[in-house]
Design a protein around this motif. Structure first.
Motif, short mmCIF file in Angstrom:
data_model
loop_
_atom_site.label_atom_id
_atom_site.label_comp_id
_atom_site.label_asym_id
_atom_site.label_seq_id
_atom_site.Cartn_x
_atom_site.Cartn_y
_atom_site.Cartn_z
N UNK A 298 1.72 31.36 -4.88
CA UNK A 298 2.34 31.96 -6.07
C UNK A 298 3.85 32.12 -5.82
N UNK A 299 4.17 32.56 -4.62
CA UNK A 299 5.57 32.79 -4.27
C UNK A 299 6.37 31.48 -4.22
N UNK A 300 5.67 30.36 -3.94
CA UNK A 300 6.35 29.06 -3.90
C UNK A 300 6.67 28.51 -5.29
N UNK A 301 5.98 29.02 -6.30
CA UNK A 301 6.07 28.42 -7.64
C UNK A 301 7.51 28.33 -8.13
N UNK A 302 8.28 29.40 -7.90
CA UNK A 302 9.66 29.41 -8.41
C UNK A 302 10.69 29.44 -7.28
N UNK A 303 10.20 29.13 -6.08
CA UNK A 303 11.12 29.17 -4.95
C UNK A 303 11.88 27.85 -4.83
N UNK A 304 13.04 27.91 -4.18
CA UNK A 304 13.80 26.67 -3.94
C UNK A 304 13.47 26.07 -2.59
N UNK A 305 12.50 26.66 -1.91
CA UNK A 305 12.12 26.15 -0.59
C UNK A 305 11.21 24.93 -0.74
N UNK A 306 11.51 23.90 0.01
CA UNK A 306 10.66 22.70 0.03
C UNK A 306 10.35 22.36 1.49
N UNK A 307 9.46 21.42 1.68
CA UNK A 307 9.14 20.98 3.04
C UNK A 307 7.82 21.53 3.52
N UNK A 308 7.76 21.75 4.82
CA UNK A 308 6.48 22.09 5.48
C UNK A 308 6.42 23.57 5.86
N UNK A 309 5.30 24.21 5.53
CA UNK A 309 5.07 25.61 5.90
C UNK A 309 3.67 25.76 6.51
N UNK A 310 3.59 26.49 7.60
CA UNK A 310 2.29 26.94 8.10
C UNK A 310 2.03 28.32 7.48
N UNK A 311 0.81 28.51 6.99
CA UNK A 311 0.49 29.79 6.35
C UNK A 311 -0.96 30.17 6.65
N UNK A 312 -1.15 30.75 7.83
CA UNK A 312 -2.46 31.28 8.22
C UNK A 312 -2.31 32.78 8.33
N UNK A 313 -3.43 33.50 8.24
CA UNK A 313 -3.35 34.93 8.46
C UNK A 313 -2.88 35.20 9.89
N UNK A 314 -2.24 36.36 10.07
CA UNK A 314 -1.71 36.72 11.38
C UNK A 314 -2.83 37.01 12.37
N UNK B 39 8.65 32.98 8.87
CA UNK B 39 9.53 33.97 9.52
C UNK B 39 10.99 33.60 9.28
N UNK B 40 11.34 32.31 9.46
CA UNK B 40 12.73 31.88 9.34
C UNK B 40 13.26 32.12 7.92
N UNK B 41 12.44 31.76 6.93
CA UNK B 41 12.90 31.87 5.54
C UNK B 41 12.69 33.28 4.98
N UNK B 42 11.84 34.07 5.61
CA UNK B 42 11.52 35.41 5.09
C UNK B 42 10.81 35.34 3.75
N UNK B 43 10.17 34.21 3.49
CA UNK B 43 9.59 33.95 2.17
C UNK B 43 8.36 34.78 1.88
N UNK B 44 7.52 34.98 2.89
CA UNK B 44 6.23 35.64 2.63
C UNK B 44 5.66 36.10 3.97
N UNK B 45 4.93 37.20 3.92
CA UNK B 45 4.26 37.68 5.13
C UNK B 45 2.75 37.59 4.91
N UNK B 46 2.11 36.74 5.68
CA UNK B 46 0.64 36.66 5.58
C UNK B 46 0.05 37.91 6.23
N UNK B 47 -1.06 38.43 5.69
CA UNK B 47 -1.66 39.63 6.28
C UNK B 47 -2.37 39.32 7.60
N UNK B 48 -2.66 40.37 8.35
CA UNK B 48 -3.47 40.23 9.56
C UNK B 48 -4.88 39.77 9.15
#
Ligand SMILES: NC(=O)c1ccc[n+]([C@@H]2O[C@H](COP(=O)([O-])OP(=O)(O)OC[C@H]3O[C@@H](n4cnc5c(N)ncnc54)[C@H](OP(=O)(O)O)[C@@H]3O)[C@@H](O)[C@H]2O)c1
Length: 287
Positions: free
Chosen positions: A199-215, A260-269
């Motif tokens: 959802x957060x990516x929908x209007x973001x200007x960030x492109x490329x590769x992201x890892x997004x697993x729970x912490x 972490x680098x972009x500060x875009x989103x924090x996945x939960x534990x």
């Protein structure tokens, strides 16, 4: 139609992630959703192109995939057809209609022979047919459209398809014990939490590769123990068993460095996300 409405096409909308996204976006008037599953076979370039032309989405999210690792191993051509050519067809359609393209990928692009978490700058080395076909899909997406985000996640659970949580609870009920590996390590990730990031990516200007697993991380056996504890079945024993390592890489933990680098989103534990999911399951919310 409101001019600021974002049209979103979710391919593979009935699966675990597709269901979480449909639920999240369905109730939001900022989005106009179109969904598809096998009715729009992603491997069919004409069908995909036609669907894109008719609906003209602003964003395409590819949640479709052959996710059964055994089926991929048994039928590599089917795996490449759906996981690689499907991604290619959707990416090509996205480029043609100038839509943002979000491709969902997997920790299985890593072979799992080292005990270190893999970040976005590590080179993939898939060993399974599932991992190889998903990595082939990633490469095609990168080649074919600039406006892409590739999101790798791991051990997804959620409503939609039969998942690991269902499997553990069913096995516990039928056999009174669960046998799972202590040395297969990654991070269980809630489809709902991943939908929050998308959802957060929908209007973001960030492109490329992201890892997004729970912490955090755990073994399959620890994961099962936590499921059983949250279901009030901690008396069911979970014993160590090895799974077919040709099908399951041993260590595929993802490091969400780009988040972490972009500060875009924090996945939960992973414990917190699983606890929330289990309480929803028990109260029937979201089912
Ligand atoms: N599950 C995981 O642990 C995991 C982990 C990391 C990444 N991923 C990736 O995340 C994405 C979503 O995973 P998920 O767990 O939500 O998968 P899922 O529950 O298996 O859902 C996949 C969906 O794609 C549909 N589909 C299959 N073949 C299709 C085709 N040829 N054309 C159109 N639709 C097709 C499926 O329909 P049917 O049900 O009719 O087959 C299903 O609705 C996938 O790309 C997967 O590779 C999954």
């Amino acid at each position: 139609m409101n001019s600021i409405t974002t049209r979103v096409w979710i391919a593979g909308a009935s699966g675990r992630l597709g269901s979480a996204l449909s639920h999240r976006f369905g109730g939001n008037t900022a989005y106009k959703l179109v969904t598809s599953d096998r009715d729009v076979a992603v491997e069919d370039v004409s069908v995909v192109g036609r669907f894109a032309d008719i609906n003209h989405p602003d964003v395409i999210i590819n949640c479709a995939g052959l996710t059964d690792v055994q089926a991929c191993e048994e039928n590599p051509e089917e795996a490449y057809k759906i996981n690689a050519i499907g991604a290619r067809n959707l990416a090509t359609a996205a480029r043609r209609i100038d839509a943002k393209f979000i491709q969902i990928s997997t920790d299985d692009v890593f072979g799992g022979d080292e005990d270190k978490a893999f970040c976005e700058f590590d080179d993939p080395h898939p060993t399974t047919m599932y991992g190889k076909s998903k990595y082939a899909g990633e490469k095609l997406v990168r080649e074919l459209t600039d406006k892409h985000v590739i999101v790798r996640s791991s051990w997804l659970y959620g409503v939609g398809s039969y998942d690991f949580v269902d499997r553990v609870l069913d096995t516990a009920a039928k056999e009174g014990a669960v046998h799972l590996p202590e040395d297969e390590i990654s991070s269980p990730t809630s489809a709902e939490a991943l939908a929050g990031f998308i959802d957060c990516l929908m209007h973001s200007r960030e492109y490329g590769l992201f890892h997004a697993s729970c912490d955090g991380s755990c073994s399959r056996a620890e994961y099962a123990r936590e499921i059983l504890r949250l279901a009030g079945k901690e008396n069911v024993p979970v014993t160590s068993a090895s799974e077919n390592t040709a099908l399951r890489p041993r260590f595929t933990l993802l490091d969400n460095m780009m988040l972490r680098i972009t500060g875009l989103y924090q996945m939960p534990d992973w414990h917190d996300a699983l606890s929330e999911y289990m309480s929803h399951r028990q109260t029937g919310v979201n089912k």
